[in-house]
Design a protein around this motif. Structure first.
Motif, PDB file in Angstrom:
ATOM      1  N   ALA A 159       0.862  -1.164   0.102  1.00 54.75           N
ATOM      2  CA  ALA A 159      -0.045  -0.074   0.075  1.00 54.75           C
ATOM      3  C   ALA A 159       0.979   1.283  -0.023  1.00 54.75           C
ATOM      4  N   ARG A 160       1.877   1.017   0.456  1.00 49.14           N
ATOM      5  CA  ARG A 160       3.069   2.288   0.424  1.00 49.14           C
ATOM      6  C   ARG A 160       3.755   2.541  -0.839  1.00 49.14           C
ATOM      7  N   GLY A 161       3.270   1.498  -1.791  1.00 56.52           N
ATOM      8  CA  GLY A 161       3.866   1.482  -3.281  1.00 56.52           C
ATOM      9  C   GLY A 161       5.204   0.903  -3.483  1.00 56.52           C
ATOM     10  N   ARG A 194      -2.461  -4.550  -7.704  1.00 54.07           N
ATOM     11  CA  ARG A 194      -1.687  -3.994  -6.741  1.00 54.07           C
ATOM     12  C   ARG A 194      -2.390  -2.619  -6.382  1.00 54.07           C
ATOM     13  N   THR A 195      -2.719  -1.831  -7.252  1.00 54.83           N
ATOM     14  CA  THR A 195      -3.638  -0.613  -6.968  1.00 54.83           C
ATOM     15  C   THR A 195      -4.695  -1.040  -6.218  1.00 54.83           C
ATOM     16  N   THR A 196      -5.765  -2.016  -6.633  1.00 53.63           N
ATOM     17  CA  THR A 196      -6.885  -2.538  -5.956  1.00 53.63           C
ATOM     18  C   THR A 196      -6.505  -2.733  -4.620  1.00 53.63           C
ATOM     19  N   ALA A 197      -5.255  -3.508  -4.400  1.00 60.23           N
ATOM     20  CA  ALA A 197      -4.908  -4.045  -3.024  1.00 60.23           C
ATOM     21  C   ALA A 197      -4.756  -2.695  -2.261  1.00 60.23           C
ATOM     22  N   ALA A 198      -4.156  -2.067  -2.871  1.00 57.92           N
ATOM     23  CA  ALA A 198      -3.710  -0.633  -2.074  1.00 57.92           C
ATOM     24  C   ALA A 198      -4.980   0.111  -1.506  1.00 57.92           C
ATOM     25  N   LEU A 199      -5.986   0.254  -2.445  1.00 58.04           N
ATOM     26  CA  LEU A 199      -6.947   0.868  -1.957  1.00 58.04           C
ATOM     27  C   LEU A 199      -7.749   0.076  -0.894  1.00 58.04           C
ATOM     28  N   TRP A 200      -7.958  -1.155  -1.111  1.00 62.01           N
ATOM     29  CA  TRP A 200      -8.598  -1.941  -0.265  1.00 62.01           C
ATOM     30  C   TRP A 200      -7.782  -1.728   1.293  1.00 62.01           C
TER      31      TRP A 200
END
Length: 206
Positions: A159-161, A194-200
């Motif tokens: 989530a931190r990228g 990964r983007t959707t996981a970060a938003l989740w």
């Protein structure tokens, strides 16, 4: 890659930086969101470096259109805006990464490479926008599926990228092990990228 910015000077600076690398090739430029979509459909770049604030259709609308019309293209936002609303709108539209314009040339090159690998390069100053807002100093209690401790650690860093390599370095484990954990996280959360996981993670207290 395609460079999208309404300032010719910015596009020129980016081209000067990226064209000096062996593995990056600028195939075109665009000055508006509409032009970006049109040129991308013709040039079919792997990566689109996208400004957000432009005349006509802005970067968020252009990103959404690109993800629909040319899903193979990954979008790296490069902007001056770090506010929560724009960050979340860009990621929700399908942007892979988010970088601020005062980033160093090396940071830009690394972010472009990470975007091409379908990782999620997020400027650390922007990553705070993906953290849950709380009214107290207490740590938020995550909700949703219960993840094993190691997978929670991986998700927080995702989530931190951070890239798989960076996560492996921080946790002291092999990069292939991180890849296995990321795949398991995706399955548990029922997400595909990964983007959707970060938003989740942002929405569920991680």
């Amino acid at each position: 890659m395609l460079l999208v910015d309404d300032h010719a000077l910015v596009r020129g600076g980016l081209r000067a930086v990226l064209d000096t690398t062996d593995d990056c090739q600028v195939v075109g430029e665009a000055a508006t969101g509409e032009e970006a979509v049109e040129r991308a459909l013709t040039l079919r770049p792997d990566v689109v470096v996208m400004d957000l604030s432009m005349p006509g259709a802005g970067g968020v609308a252009a990103t959404a259109a690109l993800r629909t019309d040319l899903p193979s293209a990954r979008v790296l936002v490069l902007t001056t805006f770090a506010d929560d609303a724009r960050v979340r709108a860009a990621l929700a539209a399908g942007a892979t990464g988010y970088l601020l314009k005062d980033a160093t040339p090396d940071d830009v090159v690394r972010a472009v490479r990470a975007t091409a690998r379908d990782e999620v390069p997020i400027d650390p100053r922007v990553a705070r926008s993906l953290l849950p807002a709380t009214g107290t100093d207490a740590d938020p209690v995550p909700s949703g599926p219960v993840l094993p401790p190691r997978e929670r650690e991986v998700l927080v860093r995702l989530a931190r990228g951070l890239s798989n390599r960076q996560i492996a370095s921080e946790l002291g484990i092999a990069e292939r092990t991180v890849k296995v954990h990321v795949g398991s996280v995706f399955r548990r959360l029922q997400v595909a990228d990964r983007t959707t996981a970060a938003l989740w993670a942002r929405d569920h207290g991680y």
